[in-house]
Structure formats: C-alpha cells, structure tokens
Scaffold this motif. Sequence first.
Motif, PDB file in Angstrom:
ATOM      1  N   ASN A  57       0.965  -1.418  -0.032  1.00  0.00           N
ATOM      2  CA  ASN A  57      -0.209  -0.193  -0.122  1.00  0.00           C
ATOM      3  C   ASN A  57       0.611   1.582   0.251  1.00  0.00           C
ATOM      4  OD1 ASN A  57      -2.295   1.298   0.076  1.00  0.00           O
ATOM      5  ND2 ASN A  57      -2.552   1.270   2.235  1.00  0.00           N
ATOM      6  N   GLN A  58       1.974   1.696  -0.627  1.00  0.00           N
ATOM      7  CA  GLN A  58       2.815   2.334  -1.290  1.00  0.00           C
ATOM      8  C   GLN A  58       2.778   3.702  -2.254  1.00  0.00           C
ATOM      9  OE1 GLN A  58       6.878   2.084  -0.442  1.00  0.00           O
ATOM     10  NE2 GLN A  58       7.157  -0.517  -0.906  1.00  0.00           N
ATOM     11  N   ASP A  78       1.559  -2.589  -3.569  1.00  0.00           N
ATOM     12  CA  ASP A  78       2.568  -3.123  -2.967  1.00  0.00           C
ATOM     13  C   ASP A  78       3.741  -3.171  -3.875  1.00  0.00           C
ATOM     14  OD1 ASP A  78       0.826  -2.920  -1.423  1.00  0.00           O
ATOM     15  OD2 ASP A  78      -0.176  -5.396  -1.550  1.00  0.00           O
ATOM     16  N   ILE A  79       4.246  -3.531  -3.154  1.00  0.00           N
ATOM     17  CA  ILE A  79       6.536  -3.595  -4.309  1.00  0.00           C
ATOM     18  C   ILE A  79       7.126  -4.741  -3.684  1.00  0.00           C
ATOM     19  CG2 ILE A  79       8.658  -2.377  -4.575  1.00  0.00           C
ATOM     20  CD1 ILE A  79       6.327  -0.638  -5.775  1.00  0.00           C
ATOM     21  N   LEU A  80       6.942  -5.626  -4.019  1.00  0.00           N
ATOM     22  CA  LEU A  80       7.520  -7.095  -3.608  1.00  0.00           C
ATOM     23  C   LEU A  80       8.721  -7.288  -4.516  1.00  0.00           C
ATOM     24  CD1 LEU A  80       3.814  -9.086  -3.821  1.00  0.00           C
ATOM     25  CD2 LEU A  80       5.017  -7.788  -1.802  1.00  0.00           C
ATOM     26  N   ASN A  93      12.979  -6.015  -7.773  1.00  0.00           N
ATOM     27  CA  ASN A  93      11.034  -5.686  -7.407  1.00  0.00           C
ATOM     28  C   ASN A  93      10.587  -5.288  -8.858  1.00  0.00           C
ATOM     29  OD1 ASN A  93      12.803  -5.524  -4.342  1.00  0.00           O
ATOM     30  ND2 ASN A  93      12.793  -3.708  -4.838  1.00  0.00           N
ATOM     31  N   PHE A  94       9.228  -5.468  -7.832  1.00  0.00           N
ATOM     32  CA  PHE A  94       7.801  -5.429  -8.632  1.00  0.00           C
ATOM     33  C   PHE A  94       6.849  -4.986  -8.580  1.00  0.00           C
ATOM     34  CE2 PHE A  94       7.599  -9.531  -7.575  1.00  0.00           C
ATOM     35  CZ  PHE A  94       5.782  -9.822  -7.510  1.00  0.00           C
ATOM     36  N   GLY A 200      -3.047 -12.273  -7.126  1.00  0.00           N
ATOM     37  CA  GLY A 200      -2.468 -10.818  -7.131  1.00  0.00           C
ATOM     38  C   GLY A 200      -2.557 -10.148  -8.518  1.00  0.00           C
ATOM     39  N   TYR A 201      -2.102  -9.288  -8.533  1.00  0.00           N
ATOM     40  CA  TYR A 201      -1.550  -8.844 -10.447  1.00  0.00           C
ATOM     41  C   TYR A 201      -0.639  -8.521 -10.067  1.00  0.00           C
ATOM     42  CZ  TYR A 201      -3.237  -6.262 -14.956  1.00  0.00           C
ATOM     43  OH  TYR A 201      -3.226  -6.305 -16.294  1.00  0.00           O
TER      44      TYR A 201
END
Length: 254
Positions: A57-58, A78-80, A93-94, A200-201
């Motif tokens: 939630n950035q 969301d950054i993962l 990251n994505f 997730g997308y």
Amino acid sequence: MKYLWASAAIAAAIVGTSAAQADTFNVTIEAPTVQNSTAGFSFSGKETFNSRSTGNNQSFVTDFGTGGVITGTYTGVDILAANQYGGAGGSGNFASTATTSGFSLSLSTTNSEGINYFGFWLSALDSGNTLTFSKAGTTLFTFTPSDVLAMVSGLPAYFGNPDSPFTGNNSAQPYAFLNFYNVDGTFDKVTFSESPTVGGYESDNHTVGFFTEQGGTPIPAVPEPATWAMMIAGFGLVGSALRRRVSKVALSHA
C-alpha cells in the motif's frame, strides 16, 4: 514493425462489458521472454521499481527516468521482491495488488503531445487481472484476462516464468510484455485491479510516453468470443497455486 489491431473478437468482448469506453486502443504483444517495448517514441520513460523499498500500500511519485518530462503518481501499490510470480529479469522488485480497488498510476507531462502509450511486463496472469485506462475521470478502455488468454492460448512459449532463478516455475500462467496504444487521443490514469480477488496482479517495467511507431506482433488465430468464453468458464477447473495465502486461478493452454 508489425502490430496487432484489436480483433473483432476482442473488440466484441470489450464492448460487451464496458459500454462507456470512448477511445480505440491497439494492443500488441512482444515475443516470448521480451520484457521491454519495441515501440518507437517521441518521448518515453520506464519505472522498474528496483529503487523502491518493498512494502504494501505504497504511494510515491516517479519521473520514469525522464528528468521531469513525465510525472507519475502511484497510489496504493504493493512493492514486492522478485519471486516466481513477478520481477522482470528474475531480480529486483515489481508492482502488485491483491485487492478489487487495486492501485492507480496518475500521469502528466510537460510535453504538449500528451501521453498515449502504456506498456508493461505482465507476469503470472490470473482471472482477476484487470487494467483500466481513463482521462479526467472517464473510462476510455478496459483490458481483461480473457483478452490476454485469447492472444496467447496455444502458444506455450508464453507460459511459465522465463527468468532464472525461477525458470519454468508457475508453468500454467502466461508471462508477456503488452503494449497499449491509444490511437484516438491521450489518457491520464491507469488502474490495476484484482477483480475477482483470486490472487495478485503482478507487473513490472511500466513504460509510458507518446508513441510514433507501434511495436509488437500479432497473435494468429484469435479465438471467437464463444471459444474464449468457454476457456474463462473453465478457469476454476484448472487448479490453483497458493500465493500469499490467496488461491490464484491458473490459465490453461493447448
């Protein structure tokens, strides 16, 4: 350079579900494993998310490496870290979302031409992945999972993560770079949403700009609406993969 004009089958699907759409978008797909656009631009930029901190939630502002020519504001993303489901090149990251509200990207530019192109590396497609383009609050175009499936069904080279160290993982879901060209005008917002919420997308290498040449290649023999409708109806029969405690519906292919 070859490009894919929206086929009658895809157009019918879009009109049937999104009557408020106003602009014509040409959609093309890059060759398997290609993770950047081959289009030509008068100006463009790319966000790789690799300089962002991981977390959910950035919201943040980026210039896509253009020195301020393009400004993009991400909200609720969301950054993962790279995993089998996302991360161009298998590292870094994505961007992701697992909610129906999703995340948005608001766009502006100092260039008088405006922004008429968006492209991204779509990874681990599931039946909830939906992309919406809008301008001044009006929806222009919506791209759904059924559209992507119609483009890659029967082409196994698009299925499964192509990047080491995750090569071959998640083999039941498509991975591809998609290009979106607004041939009627410009847009100022892109929204990624997961509806229904089945996973997730995941996406990466978000590219924006003003195109001068369309890149990407057409996919032959796009199924008729009745054909891909049956494919979508069969999503639940294909099985699911556990992802962040959420079941993600897999897409089948011939």
